[in-house]
Design an enzyme around this catalytic site. Sequence first.
Site, mmCIF file in Angstrom:
data_model
loop_
_atom_site.group_PDB
_atom_site.id
_atom_site.type_symbol
_atom_site.label_atom_id
_atom_site.label_comp_id
_atom_site.label_asym_id
_atom_site.label_seq_id
_atom_site.Cartn_x
_atom_site.Cartn_y
_atom_site.Cartn_z
ATOM 1 N N GLU A 125 4.318 2.098 15.296
ATOM 2 C CA GLU A 125 5.049 1.849 14.052
ATOM 3 C C GLU A 125 4.087 1.573 12.905
ATOM 4 O O GLU A 125 4.260 2.093 11.806
ATOM 5 C CB GLU A 125 6.012 0.676 14.237
ATOM 6 C CG GLU A 125 6.815 0.329 13.008
ATOM 7 C CD GLU A 125 7.841 1.393 12.619
ATOM 8 O OE1 GLU A 125 8.191 1.452 11.427
ATOM 9 O OE2 GLU A 125 8.304 2.154 13.482
ATOM 10 N N TYR A 185 -6.157 11.345 11.063
ATOM 11 C CA TYR A 185 -5.403 11.720 12.249
ATOM 12 C C TYR A 185 -5.764 13.123 12.726
ATOM 13 O O TYR A 185 -5.896 13.368 13.927
ATOM 14 C CB TYR A 185 -3.898 11.603 11.994
ATOM 15 C CG TYR A 185 -3.446 10.193 11.683
ATOM 16 C CD1 TYR A 185 -3.961 9.106 12.381
ATOM 17 C CD2 TYR A 185 -2.515 9.944 10.691
ATOM 18 C CE1 TYR A 185 -3.557 7.812 12.100
ATOM 19 C CE2 TYR A 185 -2.096 8.654 10.410
ATOM 20 C CZ TYR A 185 -2.618 7.593 11.109
ATOM 21 O OH TYR A 185 -2.205 6.322 10.829
ATOM 22 N N GLY A 214 -14.684 2.267 10.705
ATOM 23 C CA GLY A 214 -14.342 2.694 12.057
ATOM 24 C C GLY A 214 -13.375 1.774 12.771
ATOM 25 O O GLY A 214 -13.025 2.025 13.922
ATOM 26 N N TYR A 251 -2.785 -0.854 10.627
ATOM 27 C CA TYR A 251 -3.210 -1.363 9.320
ATOM 28 C C TYR A 251 -4.522 -2.120 9.451
ATOM 29 O O TYR A 251 -4.675 -2.963 10.338
ATOM 30 C CB TYR A 251 -2.137 -2.292 8.753
ATOM 31 C CG TYR A 251 -2.517 -2.913 7.437
ATOM 32 C CD1 TYR A 251 -2.485 -2.174 6.259
ATOM 33 C CD2 TYR A 251 -2.937 -4.240 7.375
ATOM 34 C CE1 TYR A 251 -2.855 -2.740 5.052
ATOM 35 C CE2 TYR A 251 -3.299 -4.809 6.165
ATOM 36 C CZ TYR A 251 -3.259 -4.053 5.009
ATOM 37 O OH TYR A 251 -3.625 -4.613 3.820
ATOM 38 N N GLY A 293 -12.954 2.111 6.388
ATOM 39 C CA GLY A 293 -14.111 2.990 6.337
ATOM 40 C C GLY A 293 -15.236 2.583 7.273
ATOM 41 O O GLY A 293 -16.315 3.165 7.236
ATOM 42 N N TYR A 300 0.834 -1.207 0.000
ATOM 43 C CA TYR A 300 0.000 0.000 0.000
ATOM 44 C C TYR A 300 0.871 1.260 0.000
ATOM 45 O O TYR A 300 0.566 2.233 -0.685
ATOM 46 C CB TYR A 300 -0.926 -0.013 1.219
ATOM 47 C CG TYR A 300 -1.690 1.268 1.408
ATOM 48 C CD1 TYR A 300 -2.775 1.591 0.598
ATOM 49 C CD2 TYR A 300 -1.316 2.181 2.400
ATOM 50 C CE1 TYR A 300 -3.478 2.776 0.766
ATOM 51 C CE2 TYR A 300 -2.014 3.363 2.576
ATOM 52 C CZ TYR A 300 -3.088 3.662 1.759
ATOM 53 O OH TYR A 300 -3.765 4.834 1.928
#
Length: 164
Positions: A89, A137, A101, A92, A99, A32
């Site tokens: 670190e 974030y 939550g 994922y 999407g 990704y």
Amino acid sequence: MNDKINNNFSVRFASLNDIPTILKFIKELAAYEKLENEVTATEDILREWIFEKNKCEVLIALENNTEIGYALFFHNFSTFLGKAGIYLEDLYITPNYRGLGYGKKLLKEVAKIAVERGCERLDWQCLDWNKSSIDFYLSLKAKEMKGWISYRLSHESLKEFACR
């Protein structure tokens, strides 16, 4: 972001049996981030550093007992505060479960651990092109650390510097 989380969502600490899953998630995250050529971790390396040397901890996110993501973190230390913090670190969630939550819930579990352990900070990095993560974030009231630049010595440059 949709915060409706399936009632069958759970989080648990990883065990030795999770090593193949952790490595799979690491490789998916690297793909990704367009960094798959940098992954040199193996199951044996993860076993040694996570479970034998205890250098980090891993939470596994599950939906209906299916592993759907992970968070890998370790303690750091703030000399200014005189206290430990947690450095995240990796965070994922597999694409099919994004999407919903789950990333927020997993990050919240890491935050709870930090608070329970008396930590004053939870730190992480984000690639500058990852707008969806940056927006996520910022929605949590996380602050971008302006004025700070990350540096790294690794592989041969680390060994070369250490031997000078």
